[in-house]
Design an enzyme around this catalytic site. Structure first.
Site, mmCIF file in Angstrom:
data_model
loop_
_atom_site.group_PDB
_atom_site.id
_atom_site.type_symbol
_atom_site.label_atom_id
_atom_site.label_comp_id
_atom_site.label_asym_id
_atom_site.label_seq_id
_atom_site.Cartn_x
_atom_site.Cartn_y
_atom_site.Cartn_z
ATOM 1 N N HIS A 88 -0.503 -10.530 -5.567
ATOM 2 C CA HIS A 88 0.942 -10.124 -5.208
ATOM 3 C C HIS A 88 1.958 -11.234 -6.006
ATOM 4 C CE1 HIS A 88 -0.953 -7.547 -2.572
ATOM 5 N NE2 HIS A 88 -1.143 -8.387 -1.523
ATOM 6 N N HIS B 224 1.204 -1.287 0.190
ATOM 7 C CA HIS B 224 -0.174 -0.094 -0.174
ATOM 8 C C HIS B 224 0.875 1.255 -0.027
ATOM 9 C CE1 HIS B 224 -3.374 -2.753 2.155
ATOM 10 N NE2 HIS B 224 -2.941 -3.099 0.615
HETATM 11 ZN ZN LIG Z 1 -3.975 -4.590 -0.432
#
Ligand SMILES: [Zn+2]
Length: 307
Positions: free
Chosen positions: A268, A78
């Site tokens: 990810h 983030h």
């Molecule tokens: Zn996230």
């Protein structure tokens, strides 16, 4: 010349790690041109620097973890997304634990911190990675299929599709597109929070994960509804958060991409695999700078106000 960017002054925040539940202090500091983004574990007996790169990402279960030797920092995505959205090239991130604080679960708290510190233009050309030919990674088959792709594009645009068989997620958009040339990262993407389901949270807690997670830093759903009393920040907050994550995952390259990214059910792990696939093909990309800001793709010259 389109210049590199860092902060004007340092700024600090205190919060908890989403998975560890540990208190952590974060200090964001200006860095010299061509430093890149460097995380520094200042709580270890001997501070350890972890410069971000596609290779520094060593674990992608639940969150993106970077490491150098045995020193790790979890959940960098983030903050990295905020850096991508504001075009920060050079930054030191001092951290007192092994996880970046989750703050409000989105990138907007990091955007606020970075903008409050002020953004400084530096006397060095901003370097981009321009994608020259399509690169794709795929995993699974049928219901388990996922893929992510980069294609040549003079600018930066992303499209992301999720496929959650959940009535709440289903009732919102499962697909989103964003172009840095025409959209606003801060307005359109940065506020999307991470999300989870009560049944998974219970299982993760039993395994010592998600200990810092709760309604103040995530959208939490049971089988039927969103439990947060304030509801959603965007109608399509779920898929927008996945795009926010992808922007952070891709920015571990250390340079902004000039490319069109598209993905179906990526995460990810697959995003990192895509970067490694790109880097493994030297004819698939080149590093470019822009002597004249006007020749730079739309969006990059006005990434964030510098003052
Ligand atoms: Zn996230």
């Amino acid at each position: 010349m389109l210049q590199q960017r860092t902060l004007k002054s340092l700024t600090k925040a205190v919060g908890v790690g989403l998975h560890s539940g540990q208190r952590v202090e974060l200090t964001l500091r200006p860095a010299a041109p061509d430093t890149g983004i460097v995380f520094r574990r200042v709580d270890l007996p001997q501070p350890v620097d972890i410069p971000i790169s596609a290779q520094a990402v060593t674990d992608t279960r639940l969150a993106s973890t970077i490491s150098s030797g045995s020193a790790k920092v979890h959940t960098v995505e983030h903050l990295m997304s905020a850096c991508a959205g504001l075009g920060i090239d050079n930054l030191y991130v001092d951290i007192t634990a092994e996880e970046v604080p989750i703050l409000d679960g989105s990138a907007s708290a990091f955007v606020f911190l970075l903008q409050s510190a002020g953004i400084e233009l530096q006397a060095a050309p901003k370097r981009f990675i321009r994608v020259l030919k399509p690169v794709e990674v795929r995993e699974g088959q049928g219901d388990n299929l996922k893929w992510a792709r980069l294609e040549p594009y003079h600018g930066y645009k992303l499209s992301f599709e999720i496929d959650f068989a959940h009535r709440v997620v289903n009732s919102t958009g499962q697909r989103v597109a964003f172009d840095l040339g025409s959209g606003s990262y801060v307005r359109d993407i940065a506020r999307a929070r991470t999300f989870g389901f009560t049944k998974d949270v219970e299982m993760m807690r039993a395994n010592g994960l998600s200990l810092g997670g709760g309604l103040d830093n995530a959208v939490v759903m049971d089988d039927y509804r969103v439990l947060n009393t304030d509801g959603l920040r965007y109608d399509d907050e779920f898929v927008k958060h996945k795009m926010l994550d992808a922007m952070g995952d891709l920015y571990v390259l250390g340079k902004p991409l000039l490319a069109a990214y598209s993905a179906f059910r990526s995460g990810h792990a697959l995003n990192n695999k895509l970067l490694r696939e790109l880097l493994s093909q030297p004819d698939a990309y080149e590093v470019v700078t822009f002597d004249d800001e006007k020749s730079a793709p739309q969006g990059f010259a006005t990434l964030a106000r510098a003052w």
